[in-house]
Design a protein around this motif. Structure first.
Motif, PDB file in Angstrom:
ATOM      1  N   THR A  21       0.006-102.667   4.180  1.00 21.72           N
ATOM      2  CA  THR A  21       1.279-102.397   4.835  1.00 21.72           C
ATOM      3  C   THR A  21       0.995-101.884   6.238  1.00 21.72           C
ATOM      4  O   THR A  21       0.142-101.014   6.426  1.00 21.72           O
ATOM      5  CB  THR A  21       2.073-101.343   4.041  1.00 21.72           C
ATOM      6  N   VAL A  22       1.718-102.446   7.216  1.00 18.94           N
ATOM      7  CA  VAL A  22       1.541-102.040   8.609  1.00 18.94           C
ATOM      8  C   VAL A  22       2.902-101.662   9.168  1.00 18.94           C
ATOM      9  O   VAL A  22       3.846-102.452   9.129  1.00 18.94           O
ATOM     10  CB  VAL A  22       0.929-103.178   9.449  1.00 18.94           C
ATOM     11  N   ASN A  23       3.020-100.450   9.679  1.00 20.45           N
ATOM     12  CA  ASN A  23       4.267 -99.970  10.274  1.00 20.45           C
ATOM     13  C   ASN A  23       4.127 -99.890  11.789  1.00 20.45           C
ATOM     14  O   ASN A  23       3.060 -99.552  12.295  1.00 20.45           O
ATOM     15  CB  ASN A  23       4.618 -98.583   9.727  1.00 20.45           C
ATOM     16  N   GLY A  24       5.218-100.192  12.483  1.00 19.26           N
ATOM     17  CA  GLY A  24       5.243-100.025  13.929  1.00 19.26           C
ATOM     18  C   GLY A  24       5.157-101.311  14.719  1.00 19.26           C
ATOM     19  O   GLY A  24       5.190-101.281  15.953  1.00 19.26           O
ATOM     20  N   MET A  25       5.064-102.456  14.058  1.00 17.55           N
ATOM     21  CA  MET A  25       5.019-103.726  14.781  1.00 17.55           C
ATOM     22  C   MET A  25       6.439-104.160  15.146  1.00 17.55           C
ATOM     23  O   MET A  25       7.323-104.137  14.295  1.00 17.55           O
ATOM     24  CB  MET A  25       4.370-104.816  13.938  1.00 17.55           C
ATOM     25  N   SER A  26       6.635-104.569  16.411  1.00 16.60           N
ATOM     26  CA  SER A  26       7.976-104.964  16.832  1.00 16.60           C
ATOM     27  C   SER A  26       8.026-106.284  17.598  1.00 16.60           C
ATOM     28  O   SER A  26       9.100-106.736  17.949  1.00 16.60           O
ATOM     29  CB  SER A  26       8.591-103.857  17.691  1.00 16.60           C
ATOM     30  N   CYS A  27       6.859-106.894  17.856  1.00 17.73           N
ATOM     31  CA  CYS A  27       6.859-108.120  18.659  1.00 17.73           C
ATOM     32  C   CYS A  27       5.622-108.970  18.349  1.00 17.73           C
ATOM     33  O   CYS A  27       4.746-108.562  17.597  1.00 17.73           O
ATOM     34  CB  CYS A  27       6.889-107.771  20.148  1.00 17.73           C
ATOM     35  N   ASP A  28       5.570-110.143  18.980  1.00 19.31           N
ATOM     36  CA  ASP A  28       4.419-111.032  18.801  1.00 19.31           C
ATOM     37  C   ASP A  28       3.119-110.369  19.256  1.00 19.31           C
ATOM     38  O   ASP A  28       2.074-110.559  18.641  1.00 19.31           O
ATOM     39  CB  ASP A  28       4.610-112.329  19.588  1.00 19.31           C
ATOM     40  N   HIS A  29       3.203-109.615  20.335  1.00 15.78           N
ATOM     41  CA  HIS A  29       2.009-108.929  20.836  1.00 15.78           C
ATOM     42  C   HIS A  29       1.473-107.944  19.787  1.00 15.78           C
ATOM     43  O   HIS A  29       0.258-107.840  19.596  1.00 15.78           O
ATOM     44  CB  HIS A  29       2.312-108.204  22.148  1.00 15.78           C
ATOM     45  N   CYS A  30       2.363-107.252  19.106  1.00 11.63           N
ATOM     46  CA  CYS A  30       1.952-106.324  18.046  1.00 11.63           C
ATOM     47  C   CYS A  30       1.217-107.075  16.940  1.00 11.63           C
ATOM     48  O   CYS A  30       0.162-106.629  16.470  1.00 11.63           O
ATOM     49  CB  CYS A  30       3.160-105.608  17.449  1.00 11.63           C
ATOM     50  N   GLU A  31       1.775-108.199  16.520  1.00 11.27           N
ATOM     51  CA  GLU A  31       1.132-109.014  15.482  1.00 11.27           C
ATOM     52  C   GLU A  31      -0.266-109.428  15.914  1.00 11.27           C
ATOM     53  O   GLU A  31      -1.204-109.358  15.133  1.00 11.27           O
ATOM     54  CB  GLU A  31       1.960-110.257  15.164  1.00 11.27           C
ATOM     55  N   ARG A  32      -0.405-109.869  17.167  1.00 13.29           N
ATOM     56  CA  ARG A  32      -1.707-110.322  17.672  1.00 13.29           C
ATOM     57  C   ARG A  32      -2.699-109.165  17.738  1.00 13.29           C
ATOM     58  O   ARG A  32      -3.873-109.326  17.396  1.00 13.29           O
ATOM     59  CB  ARG A  32      -1.520-110.936  19.068  1.00 13.29           C
ATOM     60  N   THR A  33      -2.227-107.993  18.162  1.00 17.09           N
ATOM     61  CA  THR A  33      -3.099-106.822  18.243  1.00 17.09           C
ATOM     62  C   THR A  33      -3.628-106.455  16.863  1.00 17.09           C
ATOM     63  O   THR A  33      -4.829-106.199  16.685  1.00 17.09           O
ATOM     64  CB  THR A  33      -2.348-105.629  18.863  1.00 17.09           C
ATOM     65  N   VAL A  34      -2.750-106.435  15.865  1.00 17.25           N
ATOM     66  CA  VAL A  34      -3.154-106.114  14.491  1.00 17.25           C
ATOM     67  C   VAL A  34      -4.098-107.187  13.961  1.00 17.25           C
ATOM     68  O   VAL A  34      -5.133-106.886  13.358  1.00 17.25           O
ATOM     69  CB  VAL A  34      -1.919-105.942  13.582  1.00 17.25           C
ATOM     70  N   SER A  35      -3.758-108.444  14.207  1.00 15.20           N
ATOM     71  CA  SER A  35      -4.607-109.540  13.753  1.00 15.20           C
ATOM     72  C   SER A  35      -6.000-109.451  14.360  1.00 15.20           C
ATOM     73  O   SER A  35      -7.008-109.585  13.658  1.00 15.20           O
ATOM     74  CB  SER A  35      -3.952-110.882  14.114  1.00 15.20           C
ATOM     75  N   ASP A  36      -6.080-109.213  15.661  1.00 16.52           N
ATOM     76  CA  ASP A  36      -7.381-109.093  16.338  1.00 16.52           C
ATOM     77  C   ASP A  36      -8.196-107.939  15.774  1.00 16.52           C
ATOM     78  O   ASP A  36      -9.416-108.061  15.587  1.00 16.52           O
ATOM     79  CB  ASP A  36      -7.193-108.907  17.841  1.00 16.52           C
ATOM     80  N   ALA A  37      -7.535-106.810  15.505  1.00 15.52           N
ATOM     81  CA  ALA A  37      -8.238-105.646  14.964  1.00 15.52           C
ATOM     82  C   ALA A  37      -8.818-105.952  13.590  1.00 15.52           C
ATOM     83  O   ALA A  37      -9.963-105.590  13.284  1.00 15.52           O
ATOM     84  CB  ALA A  37      -7.293-104.448  14.887  1.00 15.52           C
TER      85      ALA A  37
END
Length: 65
Positions: free
Chosen positions: A6-22
């Motif tokens: 579970t990931v909280n705090g994502m609000s946009c495509d950039h957030c998704e990419r940041t989490v994915s990259d991490a």
């Protein structure tokens, strides 16, 4: 093996990419799908769930396994 965290705090495509990259940077990860609407990241591979959570938190988001 698939692990969903579970990931909280994502609000946009950039957030998704940041989490994915991490998550992709974690050893043992073979694939990742991040869904900001559902607030989840589904990870394929042999990575330890606690390591995945730590990687997401280091990227600036709240996470739990």
């Amino acid at each position: 093996m698939a692990t969903t965290i579970t990931v909280n705090g994502m609000s946009c495509d950039h957030c998704e990419r940041t989490v994915s990259d991490a998550i992709e940077a974690v050893s043992g990860v073979t694939d990742v799908t991040v869904d900001r609407t559902a607030g989840t990241a589904t990870v394929e591979g042999e990575a330890d769930p606690n390591t995945l959570v730590a990687a997401v938190e280091d990227a600036g988001y709240e996470a739990s396994a």
